[in-house]
Structures are given as C-alpha cells and as structure tokens.
Design a protein around this motif. Structure first.
Motif, PDB file in Angstrom:
ATOM      1  N   ARG A  53       0.857  -1.188   0.000  1.00  0.00           N
ATOM      2  CA  ARG A  53       0.000   0.000   0.000  1.00  0.00           C
ATOM      3  C   ARG A  53       0.890   1.234   0.000  1.00  0.00           C
ATOM      4  N   GLY A  54       0.231   2.396  -0.183  1.00  0.00           N
ATOM      5  CA  GLY A  54       0.991   3.628  -0.374  1.00  0.00           C
ATOM      6  C   GLY A  54       1.114   3.857  -1.872  1.00  0.00           C
ATOM      7  N   ALA A  55       0.907   5.110  -2.297  1.00  0.00           N
ATOM      8  CA  ALA A  55       0.753   5.392  -3.730  1.00  0.00           C
ATOM      9  C   ALA A  55       1.923   4.895  -4.593  1.00  0.00           C
ATOM     10  N   ARG A  96      -7.734  -0.337  -6.736  1.00  0.00           N
ATOM     11  CA  ARG A  96      -7.951   0.807  -5.830  1.00  0.00           C
ATOM     12  C   ARG A  96      -8.051   2.069  -6.704  1.00  0.00           C
ATOM     13  N   CYS A 164      -0.685   8.964   8.686  1.00  0.00           N
ATOM     14  CA  CYS A 164      -0.626   7.746   7.871  1.00  0.00           C
ATOM     15  C   CYS A 164       0.830   7.269   7.757  1.00  0.00           C
ATOM     16  N   ALA A 170       5.675   2.651   1.978  1.00  0.00           N
ATOM     17  CA  ALA A 170       4.671   3.160   1.033  1.00  0.00           C
ATOM     18  C   ALA A 170       5.273   3.484  -0.327  1.00  0.00           C
ATOM     19  N   THR A 171       6.578   3.297  -0.433  1.00  0.00           N
ATOM     20  CA  THR A 171       7.305   3.680  -1.654  1.00  0.00           C
ATOM     21  C   THR A 171       8.271   2.548  -2.017  1.00  0.00           C
ATOM     22  N   THR A 176       8.482   9.377   1.283  1.00  0.00           N
ATOM     23  CA  THR A 176       8.298  10.769   0.870  1.00  0.00           C
ATOM     24  C   THR A 176       8.258  11.665   2.111  1.00  0.00           C
ATOM     25  N   GLN A 203      -2.197   2.861   9.920  1.00  0.00           N
ATOM     26  CA  GLN A 203      -0.911   2.872   9.211  1.00  0.00           C
ATOM     27  C   GLN A 203       0.146   3.664   9.988  1.00  0.00           C
ATOM     28  N   ALA A 243       1.044  12.009  -0.405  1.00  0.00           N
ATOM     29  CA  ALA A 243      -0.126  12.273  -1.244  1.00  0.00           C
ATOM     30  C   ALA A 243      -0.424  11.048  -2.098  1.00  0.00           C
ATOM     31  N   ASP A 244      -1.700  10.878  -2.381  1.00  0.00           N
ATOM     32  CA  ASP A 244      -2.142   9.814  -3.295  1.00  0.00           C
ATOM     33  C   ASP A 244      -2.468  10.351  -4.674  1.00  0.00           C
ATOM     34  N   ASN A 254      -5.078  12.554   0.215  1.00  0.00           N
ATOM     35  CA  ASN A 254      -4.207  11.700   1.036  1.00  0.00           C
ATOM     36  C   ASN A 254      -5.100  10.986   2.050  1.00  0.00           C
ATOM     37  N   LYS A 255      -4.501  10.174   2.866  1.00  0.00           N
ATOM     38  CA  LYS A 255      -5.237   9.341   3.829  1.00  0.00           C
ATOM     39  C   LYS A 255      -6.286  10.137   4.598  1.00  0.00           C
TER      40      LYS A 255
END
Ligand code: MRU
Length: 357
Positions: A53-55, A96, A164, A170-171, A176, A203, A243-244, A254-255
């Motif tokens: 998960r995480g953009a 998603r 979050c 997340a990367t 980030t 998270q 950011a998503d 974002n979350k």
C-alpha cells in the motif's frame, strides 16, 4: 536491503526473476513476513487488502504485475501477448481508485508494450521487466531528492507531525514524508516526530512508528484526536504528509484525516507540507473535486483486526468509511517534489514540472 537501496533495513518490494517479493504489511508490526507473488490475481489481491500500500508502492506492484503476466504468459508471440496484458492492466486498474501512481505505472508499461514492434517475445518480456524495475529505481531516486529538498524546509530542532505512512513501506524504500524526516535526521538536525495513529487501519501506529523505530528517529505515537492538543500547546513546528493524487491546482488527496490536520495546522499557524513524486500529479483533473475517493468495507471501522468495536449494523445504524480526503491547495504551505519545492500558486509550476515528467 532493496537492490534499489532503500536504506531502511527492509525491502518493501522487489523483483525476484519470476516472482515479486513484498513485505506483507497487514501483519506488521507483529510479524515481518515476505510473501512471493507469481500471478496478476495475487498482485491484485495484495493491493486490494493492503499487503502492499501507499501510492508509489502500489504503482511499483502494478508494474511488476504486468511484468509477471508477460513472463508467465502462455503466448508464443508479442502480438498474442498484448491482449493478455490489456486484460491484466484492466484487473490491476480496478484494485484501488484513488492513488494515481497505480494508473500512471500501468499506462507507462502498456505504452511501452504497445508503442513499437518487437522482434521476439523475449525482447518484449525483458523490456517490461526492465521498465518495471526502472519505475522502482526512479521512485527511489525521487524520494531521496524529495528528502533532500524537504529537509531544507525544517528548522533545527524540529517537531514534525505526520499522518498515515508515507515512508519506505509506502514507496520503493526511502519514503516521501518520512523521507523528508529521515533526510533531516541524516543531516544531523534534531528531529522528533508526532505519529498520528491513523484510524481505521492504523498505518501510523503499525507502520510509521515501526519504520521510525528501525531508523532510531525519536517519535511519539498519538491518537488522531490528539493532534489539536499538541498543536495548541505549541509542540508542533511542521506537518509533513504524503499524497495519493495531486490535482492540477495543487489540491491533495491523502489518507482520511489529512484534511483535518491541515485545517488544524492553518488555525495554529503551523506550516503544512506535502511531499510527493511527480508521478502523483494528475494534470487531467483541474481540482481535487474530481479525485475518486475509495470507500472501504464497514468491517474496518466496526471490527478492526477481528475485535468488534461497534454494535451489529442495522437498518438504522450504518458505517461510512472513505479511505482518503482532499486537502485544498490554500492550506498547503509547499509541495516538495523530486524537482524542487513548489510554493503557491501551484498550477503553473505543476503544469511545467509534471507535464514533462
Ligand atoms: O490506504 P493506504 O495505506 O494505501 O494510504 C496511503 C497514504 O495515504 C499515503 O499517505 C500516500 O499513499 C502517500 S505514500 C508515499
């Protein structure tokens, strides 16, 4: 350690030759387990249930999913493989809706696959694997640049609040928002982090607190409802979040809960920073109003981790569980990207930088 050099002592996601390895984040922090995935349905399931998960990380996972489809497909020619890839791309895109990095990575791999003619199936397969690995390596480089630029915004000493998990998990490995914090820490700045637990899936408590412990960066975990209290007491110098999806005008999805933190930061005069790679920018949406917001199951709110917190739902008792919210651009002091720090108005600079990403 990731072959792209995460530096956090763990490997979020990696290509294994004929499989993808990733940390099953649903189990952290109780258990650190690496799972090996070999099919597109397995990758889709992992994205949907937040094993990954995480953009940026789900962008990497989707790219590897297409590489897996190419490597394991029964087809004999490049022309035969393309329809199979298209159907895999549709499955991955349906996992998603909010983080645009997912669609960005799928589009990039599909443009490569369909953008020229291939002399052999092996050539096409190798090109897709190489590009998926490049997406991960580029994200790692982007996060490190974001960290370096963002660290320059933080005073010394600095008490940072984050929401979050926008870290290595997340990367591709560096993070980030957490990348900004760790870069400041690596520069010798005295940083201390307030970690919002981030209901309903925690998270912050499960992942950011774990990462910061691994990095030995001082941190204090709070519940989401405590953010106003610590800001009111003058105990927060900056907020940094990930950011998503960032719309063309700088509105940021974002979350869930991020928007509330931004409003608090504005009220208490605390600078609110967003850290994200340009792969998170969606210039097709003029404002954040057009960003699709994922709604997740009621169980996540009523029965977290199998423990019932609320009565059974009835005709008169329902649950609303949006996974993201949109922070308007006017509440954001700066957006930190791999090309540098953007200040308002965001529109022109985002168009210039993200237009050529
Ligand atoms: O639902 P999640 O855990 O995938 O949400 C993640 C976030 O909201 C992160 O802050 C965002 O993706 C940025 S990750 C660098």
């Amino acid at each position: 350690m990731s072959d792209s050099g995460s530096g956090g002592g763990f490997e979020t996601i990696a290509w294994g030759g004929d499989h993808v390895r990733l940390i099953d984040q649903t189990l952290l922090p109780a258990e650190y387990r690496i799972v090996e995935l070999r099919t597109v349905p397995e990758i889709c399931e992992a994205i949907r249930v937040l094993r990954v998960r995480g953009a940026p990380a789900i962008g990497c996972a989707a790219a590897y999913g297409l590489a897996l489809r190419a490597v394991h497909g029964p087809e004999a020619t490049p022309e035969e493989l393309l329809p199979g890839l298209e159907s895999a791309a549709r499955e991955l895109a349906a996992t998603r809706p909010t983080a645009v990095n997912l669609f960005w990575a799928i589009d990039r791999i599909m443009s490569l696959a369909g953008g020229r003619s291939w002399s052999s199936l092996d050539e096409l397969r190798q090109a897709l694997v190489d590009d998926a690995r490049s997406i991960q390596a580029e994200d790692d480089a982007a996060c490190r640049a974001i960290g370096a630029y963002g660290a320059g915004l933080l005073p010394d000493p600095c008490r940072i609040l984050t929401h979050c998990n926008a870290g290595g998990l997340a990367t591709s490995g560096y993070g980030t928002a957490v990348g900004v914090i760790r870069a400041a820490h690596e520069q010798g700045k005295r940083v201390r982090v307030w970690v919002d637990e981030t209901r309903p899936l925690l998270q912050g408590a499960r992942l950011t607190a774990w990462e910061l412990s691994q990095l030995e960066i001082p941190a204090t975990l709070i519940t989401d409802s405590m953010a106003a209290h610590v800001m009111a007491r003058g105990q927060v110098d900056a907020v940094v979040v990930g950011a998503d999806r960032i719309a063309a005008n700088g509105d940021v999805a974002n979350k869930i809960g991020t928007q509330g933190v931004a409003i608090l930061a504005e009220y208490f005069g605390v600078p609110f920073y967003v850290a994200a790679p340009l792969s998170t920018v969606d210039l097709s949406l003029p404002t954040g109003a057009g960003i699709p917001i994922e709604e997740r199951s009621a169980d996540e709110v009523t029965t977290p981790r199998g423990t019932r917190f609320a009565p059974e739902l009835t005709a008169t008792l329902t649950v609303y569980n949006p996974a993201f919210d949109v922070t308007p651009a006017h509440l954001i002091r700066a957006i930190v990207t791999e090309k540098g720090v953007l200040h308002p108005p965001y529109g022109p600079a985002l168009a210039r930088w993200a237009g050529s990403k």
